[in-house]
Enzyme design. Structure first.
Site, PDB file in Angstrom:
ATOM      1  N   LYS A  13       1.365  -1.201   0.210  1.00  9.15           N
ATOM      2  CA  LYS A  13       0.273   0.043   0.474  1.00  9.15           C
ATOM      3  C   LYS A  13       0.707   1.044   0.420  1.00  9.15           C
ATOM      4  O   LYS A  13       0.479   2.180  -0.757  1.00  9.15           O
ATOM      5  CB  LYS A  13      -0.509  -0.130   1.397  1.00  9.15           C
ATOM      6  CG  LYS A  13      -1.789  -1.169   1.699  1.00  9.15           C
ATOM      7  CD  LYS A  13      -3.117  -1.178   2.254  1.00  9.15           C
ATOM      8  CE  LYS A  13      -2.421  -1.362   4.263  1.00  9.15           C
ATOM      9  NZ  LYS A  13      -1.164  -2.357   3.910  1.00  9.15           N
ATOM     10  N   ARG A  88      -9.700   0.585   7.605  1.00 12.88           N
ATOM     11  CA  ARG A  88      -9.679  -0.526   8.087  1.00 12.88           C
ATOM     12  C   ARG A  88     -10.370  -1.070   8.856  1.00 12.88           C
ATOM     13  O   ARG A  88     -10.626  -2.547   9.851  1.00 12.88           O
ATOM     14  CB  ARG A  88      -8.131  -0.204   9.390  1.00 12.88           C
ATOM     15  CG  ARG A  88      -6.621  -0.522   8.470  1.00 12.88           C
ATOM     16  CD  ARG A  88      -5.826  -0.674   9.983  1.00 12.88           C
ATOM     17  NE  ARG A  88      -4.739  -0.858   9.355  1.00 12.88           N
ATOM     18  CZ  ARG A  88      -3.436  -1.009   9.027  1.00 12.88           C
ATOM     19  NH1 ARG A  88      -3.990   0.709   9.006  1.00 12.88           N
ATOM     20  NH2 ARG A  88      -2.522  -1.448   8.921  1.00 12.88           N
ATOM     21  N   ARG A 122      12.445  -5.104   4.466  1.00 14.84           N
ATOM     22  CA  ARG A 122      11.599  -4.254   4.620  1.00 14.84           C
ATOM     23  C   ARG A 122      12.508  -3.029   5.172  1.00 14.84           C
ATOM     24  O   ARG A 122      13.191  -3.422   6.762  1.00 14.84           O
ATOM     25  CB  ARG A 122      10.545  -3.982   4.853  1.00 14.84           C
ATOM     26  CG  ARG A 122       9.379  -2.447   5.127  1.00 14.84           C
ATOM     27  CD  ARG A 122       9.072  -2.721   5.010  1.00 14.84           C
ATOM     28  NE  ARG A 122       7.597  -2.842   6.429  1.00 14.84           N
ATOM     29  CZ  ARG A 122       6.680  -2.317   5.792  1.00 14.84           C
ATOM     30  NH1 ARG A 122       5.486  -1.957   4.864  1.00 14.84           N
ATOM     31  NH2 ARG A 122       5.942  -3.204   7.575  1.00 14.84           N
ATOM     32  N   ARG A 155      11.555  -1.546  11.026  1.00 15.13           N
ATOM     33  CA  ARG A 155      10.024  -0.877  11.570  1.00 15.13           C
ATOM     34  C   ARG A 155       9.987  -1.950  12.807  1.00 15.13           C
ATOM     35  O   ARG A 155      10.094  -2.971  12.960  1.00 15.13           O
ATOM     36  CB  ARG A 155       8.429  -1.200  10.819  1.00 15.13           C
ATOM     37  CG  ARG A 155       8.199   0.347  10.510  1.00 15.13           C
ATOM     38  CD  ARG A 155       7.188  -0.183   9.288  1.00 15.13           C
ATOM     39  NE  ARG A 155       6.378  -0.417  10.091  1.00 15.13           N
ATOM     40  CZ  ARG A 155       4.957  -0.356   9.035  1.00 15.13           C
ATOM     41  NH1 ARG A 155       5.054   0.254   8.165  1.00 15.13           N
ATOM     42  NH2 ARG A 155       3.693  -1.322   9.811  1.00 15.13           N
ATOM     43  N   ARG A 166      -0.647  -8.613  13.345  1.00 11.57           N
ATOM     44  CA  ARG A 166      -1.429  -7.995  11.975  1.00 11.57           C
ATOM     45  C   ARG A 166      -2.005  -8.512  11.059  1.00 11.57           C
ATOM     46  O   ARG A 166      -2.411  -8.431  10.622  1.00 11.57           O
ATOM     47  CB  ARG A 166       0.276  -7.076  11.494  1.00 11.57           C
ATOM     48  CG  ARG A 166       0.662  -6.148  12.500  1.00 11.57           C
ATOM     49  CD  ARG A 166       1.875  -5.519  12.409  1.00 11.57           C
ATOM     50  NE  ARG A 166       2.030  -4.426  11.190  1.00 11.57           N
ATOM     51  CZ  ARG A 166       3.031  -4.343  10.255  1.00 11.57           C
ATOM     52  NH1 ARG A 166       4.528  -5.335  11.014  1.00 11.57           N
ATOM     53  NH2 ARG A 166       3.116  -3.961   9.219  1.00 11.57           N
TER      54      ARG A 166
HETATM   55  P1  AP5 Z   1       4.660  -2.130   1.252  1.00 14.79           P
HETATM   56  O1  AP5 Z   1       4.465  -0.698   0.886  1.00 14.79           O
HETATM   57  O2  AP5 Z   1       5.642  -1.060   2.460  1.00 14.79           O
HETATM   58  O3  AP5 Z   1       3.631  -1.952   2.476  1.00 14.79           O
HETATM   59  P2  AP5 Z   1       1.863  -1.366   2.891  1.00 14.79           P
HETATM   60  O4  AP5 Z   1       1.287  -2.012   2.976  1.00 14.79           O
HETATM   61  O5  AP5 Z   1       2.471   0.093   2.992  1.00 14.79           O
HETATM   62  O6  AP5 Z   1       2.662  -2.442   4.303  1.00 14.79           O
HETATM   63  P3  AP5 Z   1       2.457  -1.699   6.086  1.00 14.79           P
HETATM   64  O7  AP5 Z   1       2.875  -2.582   6.533  1.00 14.79           O
HETATM   65  O8  AP5 Z   1       2.496  -0.113   5.666  1.00 14.79           O
HETATM   66  O9  AP5 Z   1       0.828  -1.485   6.006  1.00 14.79           O
HETATM   67  P4  AP5 Z   1       0.992  -1.681   7.863  1.00 14.79           P
HETATM   68  O10 AP5 Z   1      -0.930  -2.047   7.106  1.00 14.79           O
HETATM   69  O11 AP5 Z   1       0.864  -2.812   7.987  1.00 14.79           O
HETATM   70  O12 AP5 Z   1       0.877  -0.707   8.857  1.00 14.79           O
HETATM   71  P5  AP5 Z   1       0.525   0.770   8.671  1.00 14.79           P
HETATM   72  O13 AP5 Z   1       1.766   1.061   8.872  1.00 14.79           O
HETATM   73  O14 AP5 Z   1      -1.077   1.229   8.112  1.00 14.79           O
HETATM   74  O15 AP5 Z   1       5.365  -2.536   1.229  1.00 14.79           O
HETATM   75  C1  AP5 Z   1       6.086  -3.397   2.421  1.00 14.79           C
HETATM   76  C2  AP5 Z   1       6.722  -4.092   2.007  1.00 14.79           C
HETATM   77  O16 AP5 Z   1       6.776  -5.282   0.695  1.00 14.79           O
HETATM   78  C3  AP5 Z   1       7.915  -3.309   1.251  1.00 14.79           C
HETATM   79  O17 AP5 Z   1      10.029  -3.476   1.968  1.00 14.79           O
HETATM   80  C4  AP5 Z   1       8.201  -3.348  -0.446  1.00 14.79           C
HETATM   81  O18 AP5 Z   1       9.626  -2.371  -0.227  1.00 14.79           O
HETATM   82  C5  AP5 Z   1       8.178  -4.429  -0.581  1.00 14.79           C
HETATM   83  N1  AP5 Z   1       7.556  -4.839  -1.380  1.00 14.79           N
HETATM   84  C6  AP5 Z   1       5.822  -3.091  -1.813  1.00 14.79           C
HETATM   85  N2  AP5 Z   1       5.655  -3.839  -3.215  1.00 14.79           N
HETATM   86  C7  AP5 Z   1       6.527  -4.711  -3.286  1.00 14.79           C
HETATM   87  C8  AP5 Z   1       6.288  -5.462  -4.523  1.00 14.79           C
HETATM   88  N3  AP5 Z   1       5.504  -5.621  -6.048  1.00 14.79           N
HETATM   89  N4  AP5 Z   1       7.335  -6.544  -5.086  1.00 14.79           N
HETATM   90  C9  AP5 Z   1       8.151  -7.033  -4.085  1.00 14.79           C
HETATM   91  N5  AP5 Z   1       7.933  -5.990  -3.549  1.00 14.79           N
HETATM   92  C10 AP5 Z   1       7.706  -5.125  -2.419  1.00 14.79           C
HETATM   93  O19 AP5 Z   1      -0.105   0.644  10.519  1.00 14.79           O
HETATM   94  C11 AP5 Z   1       0.801   0.171  11.190  1.00 14.79           C
HETATM   95  C12 AP5 Z   1       0.221  -0.248  12.782  1.00 14.79           C
HETATM   96  O20 AP5 Z   1      -0.874   1.644  12.711  1.00 14.79           O
HETATM   97  C13 AP5 Z   1      -0.640  -0.615  12.297  1.00 14.79           C
HETATM   98  O21 AP5 Z   1      -1.204  -1.598  12.942  1.00 14.79           O
HETATM   99  C14 AP5 Z   1      -2.035   0.161  13.155  1.00 14.79           C
HETATM  100  O22 AP5 Z   1      -1.737  -0.259  14.736  1.00 14.79           O
HETATM  101  C15 AP5 Z   1      -1.868   1.420  13.296  1.00 14.79           C
HETATM  102  N6  AP5 Z   1      -2.738   1.546  12.398  1.00 14.79           N
HETATM  103  C16 AP5 Z   1      -2.360   2.434  11.372  1.00 14.79           C
HETATM  104  N7  AP5 Z   1      -3.892   3.128  10.562  1.00 14.79           N
HETATM  105  C17 AP5 Z   1      -4.819   2.238  11.457  1.00 14.79           C
HETATM  106  C18 AP5 Z   1      -6.354   2.363  11.300  1.00 14.79           C
HETATM  107  N8  AP5 Z   1      -6.997   2.832   9.858  1.00 14.79           N
HETATM  108  N9  AP5 Z   1      -6.737   2.052  12.913  1.00 14.79           N
HETATM  109  C19 AP5 Z   1      -6.642   2.286  13.561  1.00 14.79           C
HETATM  110  N10 AP5 Z   1      -5.027   1.582  13.640  1.00 14.79           N
HETATM  111  C20 AP5 Z   1      -4.250   1.486  12.400  1.00 14.79           C
HETATM  112 MG    MG Z   2       2.727   1.272   4.760  1.00  8.59          MG
END
Ligand code: AP5
Ligand code: MG
Length: 209
Positions: A13, A88, A122, A155, A166
């Site tokens: 994402k 989410r 990552r 991270r 997660r």
């Molecule tokens: P990346 O692009 O970083 O993936 P992502 O989907 O953004 O993953 P996240 O871990 O950021 O998602 P998340 O939903 O768990 O975390 P968030 O920060 O939103 O890609 C991942 C890896 O793969 C990277 O190394 C990248 O280079 C690689 N990659 C990407 N595309 C690729 C491809 N096509 N091929 C190969 N490799 C690839 O949330 C974190 C925490 O915050 C949550 O756990 C929660 O506690 C809180 N939080 C955030 N939003 C909310 C909400 N709306 N409500 C409640 N709590 C929330």
């Molecule tokens: Mg992310």
């Protein structure tokens, strides 16, 4: 263009939101990045969010919804935005639909076993939030962000046990949004296992159809 990106943790994402925001000239809004920035700055919001994030749990809706609604009311969001990591839960999706008319919800589909491998490699920029992968998407200079020059980090929630938690939380609380947006006629699904630029191409094609 007002877009929501759905997908499991590590589905890409953040990677796609960054490319799409550049292509569409709209802001990239990541709730995870906003929480992490608050955590670094030790704000009251950051301190409240920390315990949930460290355990791989969702931050409560009451802390999340107002934060996003305030951000969307800012001037730079009036012509569109890419929402990454929000909504989410069904409650978050309902709150969003009461205020905003989306153009599409893009589901980036990646199987769980691929996710686990991605998270291990990552590296992220603590300053601008850009995501890299040591093998699949390395920065031009090892350990340094291409966009802003900051030193990359791993991270805190990318340790294997938290990644599993997660994923469970994603399947229980967020995956139901796929049906939610399908029923509203807004859902677009793309294969997130392709190379990052091909995933971007598939999203651009799908949202322009
Ligand atoms: P990346 O692009 O970083 O993936 P992502 O989907 O953004 O993953 P996240 O871990 O950021 O998602 P998340 O939903 O768990 O975390 P968030 O920060 O939103 O890609 C991942 C890896 O793969 C990277 O190394 C990248 O280079 C690689 N990659 C990407 N595309 C690729 C491809 N096509 N091929 C190969 N490799 C690839 O949330 C974190 C925490 O915050 C949550 O756990 C929660 O506690 C809180 N939080 C955030 N939003 C909310 C909400 N709306 N409500 C409640 N709590 C929330
Ligand atoms: Mg992310």
């Amino acid at each position: 263009m007002k877009l929501v990106l759905l997908g499991a943790p590590g589905a890409g994402k953040g990677t796609q939101a960054s490319s799409l925001a550049e292509f569409l000239h709209v802001p990239h809004i990541s709730t995870g990045d906003i929480f992490r920035k608050n955590l670094r700055n030790e704000t009251p919001l950051g301190m409240k969010a920390k315990s949930y994030m460290d355990q791989g749990l969702l931050v409560p809706d009451e802390l999340t919804v107002d934060l996003v609604m305030d951000r969307l009311s800012e001037e730079d969001c009036q012509n569109g935005y890419i929402l990454d990591g929000f909504p989410r839960t069904l409650a978050q999706a309902d709150a969003l639909s009461q205020k905003e008319k989306l153009d599409a919800a893009v589901n980036i589909h990646v199987p769980d076993e691929v996710i686990v491998e991605r998270m291990g490699g990552r590296r992220v920029c603590p300053s601008c939030g850009e995501s890299y992968h040591v093998q699949y998407n390395p920065p031009k200079q090892e350990g340094i962000c291409d966009k802003c020059g900051a030193e990359l980090i791993t991270r805190a929630d990318d340790v294997p046990e938290t990644v599993q938690k997660r994923l469970t939380v994603y399947h229980d609380q967020t995956a139901p949004l796929i049906d939610y947006y399908d029923q509203k006629g807004l859902l677009v699904t793309v294969d997130g296992t392709m190379a990052p630029k091909d995933v971007t191409g598939a999203i651009v094609k799908a949202i322009q159809e």
